[in-house]
Write a protein that holds these residues in place. Structure first.
Motif, PDB file in Angstrom:
ATOM      1  N   SER A 250      -0.383  -9.864   1.652  1.00 49.66           N
ATOM      2  CA  SER A 250       0.714 -10.268   2.109  1.00 49.66           C
ATOM      3  C   SER A 250       1.648 -11.713   1.042  1.00 49.66           C
ATOM      4  O   SER A 250       2.512 -11.228   0.606  1.00 49.66           O
ATOM      5  CB  SER A 250       1.538 -10.457   3.135  1.00 49.66           C
ATOM      6  N   LEU A 251       0.358 -12.609   0.724  1.00 47.53           N
ATOM      7  CA  LEU A 251       0.515 -13.932   0.684  1.00 47.53           C
ATOM      8  C   LEU A 251       0.379 -13.814  -1.248  1.00 47.53           C
ATOM      9  O   LEU A 251       0.496 -14.609  -1.674  1.00 47.53           O
ATOM     10  CB  LEU A 251      -0.677 -14.782   1.235  1.00 47.53           C
ATOM     11  N   ASP A 252      -0.369 -12.080  -1.887  1.00 55.75           N
ATOM     12  CA  ASP A 252      -0.572 -11.405  -2.725  1.00 55.75           C
ATOM     13  C   ASP A 252       0.886 -11.592  -3.744  1.00 55.75           C
ATOM     14  O   ASP A 252       1.263 -10.532  -2.906  1.00 55.75           O
ATOM     15  CB  ASP A 252      -1.534 -11.071  -4.087  1.00 55.75           C
ATOM     16  N   PRO A 253       1.521 -12.105  -4.583  1.00 52.08           N
ATOM     17  CA  PRO A 253       2.590 -11.722  -4.958  1.00 52.08           C
ATOM     18  C   PRO A 253       2.888 -10.369  -5.951  1.00 52.08           C
ATOM     19  O   PRO A 253       4.013 -10.051  -6.688  1.00 52.08           O
ATOM     20  CB  PRO A 253       3.244 -13.133  -6.373  1.00 52.08           C
ATOM     21  N   GLU A 254       2.065 -10.537  -6.559  1.00 52.10           N
ATOM     22  CA  GLU A 254       1.219  -8.895  -7.162  1.00 52.10           C
ATOM     23  C   GLU A 254       1.973  -7.918  -6.729  1.00 52.10           C
ATOM     24  O   GLU A 254       1.868  -7.622  -5.404  1.00 52.10           O
ATOM     25  CB  GLU A 254      -0.105  -8.633  -7.436  1.00 52.10           C
ATOM     26  N   PRO A 255       2.647  -6.833  -7.882  1.00 53.66           N
ATOM     27  CA  PRO A 255       3.442  -5.569  -6.646  1.00 53.66           C
ATOM     28  C   PRO A 255       2.359  -4.885  -6.636  1.00 53.66           C
ATOM     29  O   PRO A 255       0.591  -4.820  -6.655  1.00 53.66           O
ATOM     30  CB  PRO A 255       3.457  -4.813  -8.487  1.00 53.66           C
ATOM     31  N   GLY A 256       2.602  -3.876  -5.746  1.00 51.98           N
ATOM     32  CA  GLY A 256       1.358  -2.550  -5.215  1.00 51.98           C
ATOM     33  C   GLY A 256       1.106  -3.561  -3.558  1.00 51.98           C
ATOM     34  O   GLY A 256      -0.614  -2.755  -3.024  1.00 51.98           O
ATOM     35  N   ALA A 257       1.857  -4.113  -2.663  1.00 53.93           N
ATOM     36  CA  ALA A 257       1.161  -4.703  -1.601  1.00 53.93           C
ATOM     37  C   ALA A 257       0.739  -3.581  -1.168  1.00 53.93           C
ATOM     38  O   ALA A 257      -0.616  -3.112  -0.022  1.00 53.93           O
ATOM     39  CB  ALA A 257       1.917  -5.498  -1.386  1.00 53.93           C
ATOM     40  N   ALA A 258       1.543  -2.668  -0.341  1.00 54.20           N
ATOM     41  CA  ALA A 258       1.681  -1.797   0.460  1.00 54.20           C
ATOM     42  C   ALA A 258       0.136  -0.588   0.016  1.00 54.20           C
ATOM     43  O   ALA A 258      -0.844  -0.527   1.011  1.00 54.20           O
ATOM     44  CB  ALA A 258       2.592  -0.859   0.576  1.00 54.20           C
ATOM     45  N   LYS A 259      -0.030  -0.322  -1.271  1.00 56.83           N
ATOM     46  CA  LYS A 259      -1.254   0.672  -1.505  1.00 56.83           C
ATOM     47  C   LYS A 259      -2.445  -0.500  -1.354  1.00 56.83           C
ATOM     48  O   LYS A 259      -3.646   0.684  -0.826  1.00 56.83           O
ATOM     49  CB  LYS A 259      -1.233   1.289  -2.707  1.00 56.83           C
ATOM     50  N   SER A 260      -2.591  -1.727  -1.875  1.00 58.53           N
ATOM     51  CA  SER A 260      -3.801  -1.879  -1.574  1.00 58.53           C
ATOM     52  C   SER A 260      -4.110  -2.594  -0.218  1.00 58.53           C
ATOM     53  O   SER A 260      -4.750  -2.313   0.610  1.00 58.53           O
ATOM     54  CB  SER A 260      -3.148  -3.409  -2.141  1.00 58.53           C
ATOM     55  N   ILE A 261      -3.462  -2.881   0.744  1.00 56.05           N
ATOM     56  CA  ILE A 261      -3.038  -2.813   2.403  1.00 56.05           C
ATOM     57  C   ILE A 261      -4.034  -1.409   2.538  1.00 56.05           C
ATOM     58  O   ILE A 261      -4.883  -1.414   3.756  1.00 56.05           O
ATOM     59  CB  ILE A 261      -1.691  -3.388   3.032  1.00 56.05           C
ATOM     60  N   LEU A 262      -3.709  -0.484   2.066  1.00 55.36           N
ATOM     61  CA  LEU A 262      -4.121   0.941   3.205  1.00 55.36           C
ATOM     62  C   LEU A 262      -5.436   1.347   2.318  1.00 55.36           C
ATOM     63  O   LEU A 262      -5.916   1.511   3.735  1.00 55.36           O
ATOM     64  CB  LEU A 262      -3.112   1.994   2.479  1.00 55.36           C
ATOM     65  N   ALA A 263      -5.902   0.693   1.362  1.00 54.70           N
ATOM     66  CA  ALA A 263      -6.322   0.768   0.778  1.00 54.70           C
ATOM     67  C   ALA A 263      -7.643   0.419   1.379  1.00 54.70           C
ATOM     68  O   ALA A 263      -9.027   0.692   1.696  1.00 54.70           O
ATOM     69  CB  ALA A 263      -6.470   1.323  -0.638  1.00 54.70           C
ATOM     70  N   GLY A 264      -7.146  -0.936   1.751  1.00 56.97           N
ATOM     71  CA  GLY A 264      -8.602  -2.086   2.343  1.00 56.97           C
ATOM     72  C   GLY A 264      -9.062  -1.408   3.547  1.00 56.97           C
ATOM     73  O   GLY A 264      -9.811  -1.281   3.834  1.00 56.97           O
ATOM     74  N   VAL A 265      -7.970  -1.186   4.296  1.00 60.64           N
ATOM     75  CA  VAL A 265      -7.556  -1.239   5.943  1.00 60.64           C
ATOM     76  C   VAL A 265      -8.397   0.774   6.244  1.00 60.64           C
ATOM     77  O   VAL A 265      -9.431   1.186   7.593  1.00 60.64           O
ATOM     78  CB  VAL A 265      -6.300  -0.388   6.825  1.00 60.64           C
ATOM     79  N   PHE A 266      -8.183   1.590   5.344  1.00 59.33           N
ATOM     80  CA  PHE A 266      -9.222   2.756   4.518  1.00 59.33           C
ATOM     81  C   PHE A 266     -10.580   2.786   4.774  1.00 59.33           C
ATOM     82  O   PHE A 266     -11.569   3.182   5.282  1.00 59.33           O
ATOM     83  CB  PHE A 266      -8.575   3.699   3.916  1.00 59.33           C
ATOM     84  N   SER A 267     -11.137   1.456   4.171  1.00 59.50           N
ATOM     85  CA  SER A 267     -12.147   1.521   3.620  1.00 59.50           C
ATOM     86  C   SER A 267     -12.759   1.022   4.735  1.00 59.50           C
ATOM     87  O   SER A 267     -14.489   1.010   5.212  1.00 59.50           O
ATOM     88  CB  SER A 267     -12.163   0.362   1.966  1.00 59.50           C
ATOM     89  N   LEU A 268     -12.104  -0.225   5.581  1.00 58.04           N
ATOM     90  CA  LEU A 268     -12.935  -0.310   6.430  1.00 58.04           C
ATOM     91  C   LEU A 268     -12.896   0.260   7.869  1.00 58.04           C
ATOM     92  O   LEU A 268     -14.066   0.617   8.379  1.00 58.04           O
ATOM     93  CB  LEU A 268     -11.976  -1.833   7.190  1.00 58.04           C
ATOM     94  N   MET A 269     -12.130   0.874   7.846  1.00 57.46           N
ATOM     95  CA  MET A 269     -12.630   2.239   9.379  1.00 57.46           C
ATOM     96  C   MET A 269     -13.037   3.108   8.708  1.00 57.46           C
ATOM     97  O   MET A 269     -13.677   3.809   9.936  1.00 57.46           O
ATOM     98  CB  MET A 269     -10.938   2.992   9.182  1.00 57.46           C
ATOM     99  N   TRP A 270     -13.767   3.529   7.755  1.00 62.85           N
ATOM    100  CA  TRP A 270     -14.502   4.883   6.624  1.00 62.85           C
ATOM    101  C   TRP A 270     -15.644   4.581   7.088  1.00 62.85           C
ATOM    102  O   TRP A 270     -16.612   4.990   7.999  1.00 62.85           O
ATOM    103  CB  TRP A 270     -14.090   5.150   5.557  1.00 62.85           C
TER     104      TRP A 270
END
Length: 296
Positions: A111-131
């Motif tokens: 969320s602190l990163d100004p680059e676009p695509g934050a939602a996809k990035s967060i979902l991918a990170g949480v997916f990696s952690l959960m999986w």
């Protein structure tokens, strides 16, 4: 010289599509490393499995990056390091805390990163952690058992923690699922289970997995854990369904990401995730079965 003698023959491709000598050598090395650390130094096994989890997270993140999605690498990798240790030394509460903390850190970091695509990035990170690290951590919950974590070496196998035996049985059943399913499927497989996801898996191979896992699970639970035979039967059914589901899940992810293997780190096997896929789904199922049915 005859013309036929000058023709260079193309190297033969193994029927299984893999380098079988390399696959067998790597498989035996992994077997010695995993079982040796598991039986004689459980804390070292936790460390080895944590390395596998981190490499798996790296493989998945790299594959996701190929689709233009940048995963918050630092918080995700810290979570992959923290969850196994938290599960083994602090139990289910420690695992839950590590999951919530690493997920929150992933959201805040991106969320602190100004680059676009934050939602996809967060979902991918949480997916990696959960999986990967979260599901794998059920192995460590099972390993600690009711006696708690073992910090030192266990040279007396007569006084071994029952949780170690449970993990060994789970791993044996994952191997039995793959081995019997492959053999029966290769010999008799004619009806594919999910041709669009994994064309090589057949209903005949699935039946072979059920039969082979049952042959392993019932004697193992009766003689090694002094449990009722039906606990072994339930465990065999659960492991085959979970292991097959894990295979299908990774196949679906790889198909979506457009990769054949997650990496080529393990010759003859592909990547670490290609070895962990069944275990990730099997671990929570085995933990639940041992926890619930083992009380009767």
């Amino acid at each position: 010289m005859p013309a036929a003698a000058t023709i260079v023959k193309a190297p033969r491709t193994p029927k299984a599509g893999r380098d079988l000598p390399a696959a067998i050598s790597v498989g035996l090395a992994l077997l010695v490393l995993v079982l040796g650390s598991l039986l004689f130094y459980p804390a070292a096994f936790v460390a080895v499995a944590t390395v596998f989890a981190c490499v798996g997270v790296w493989e998945v993140n790299r594959a996701i990056a190929g689709k233009g999605i940048s995963v918050p690498f630092t918080p995700v990798m810290v979570g992959a390091l923290a969850m196994p240790a938290s599960a083994y030394f602090a139990g289910a509460e420690g695992l839950l805390f590590a999951l919530v903390a690493s997920t929150g850190a992933t959201v805040l970091w991106r969320s602190l990163d100004p680059e676009p695509g934050a939602a996809k990035s967060i979902l991918a990170g949480v997916f990696s952690l959960m999986w990967i690290p979260f599901l794998l951590s059920f192995v460590f919950l099972m390993l600690r058992g009711e006696q708690g974590p073992t910090a030192g070496m266990t040279l007396d196998l007569n006084d071994i923690n029952p949780g170690v035996v449970q993990v060994v049985i789970m791993l044996l059943l994952v191997v039995a699922n793959d081995t019997f399913g492959y053999l029966v499927g290769a010999l008799f497989g004619k009806h594919p289970m999910a041709p669009k996801i994994s064309p090589k898996k057949s209903w005949e191979g699935f039946a072979g997995s059920l039969a082979g896992a049952t042959l392993v699970a019932i004697p193992a639970t009766v003689f090694l854990l002094d449990q009722h035979w039906w606990v072994g039967f339930a465990l065999a059914i659960g492991m085959v369904f979970a292991g097959t589901g894990g295979d299908f899940a990774e196949s679906m992810v790889k198909r979506e990401l457009g990769v054949k293997d997650m990496s080529n780190l393990l010759p003859g096997h592909g990547g670490v995730m290609d070895r962990l896929d069944s275990i990730l789904f099997a671990a929570p199922v085995a933990y639940a079965i041992f926890t619930l049915l083992g009380r009767f």
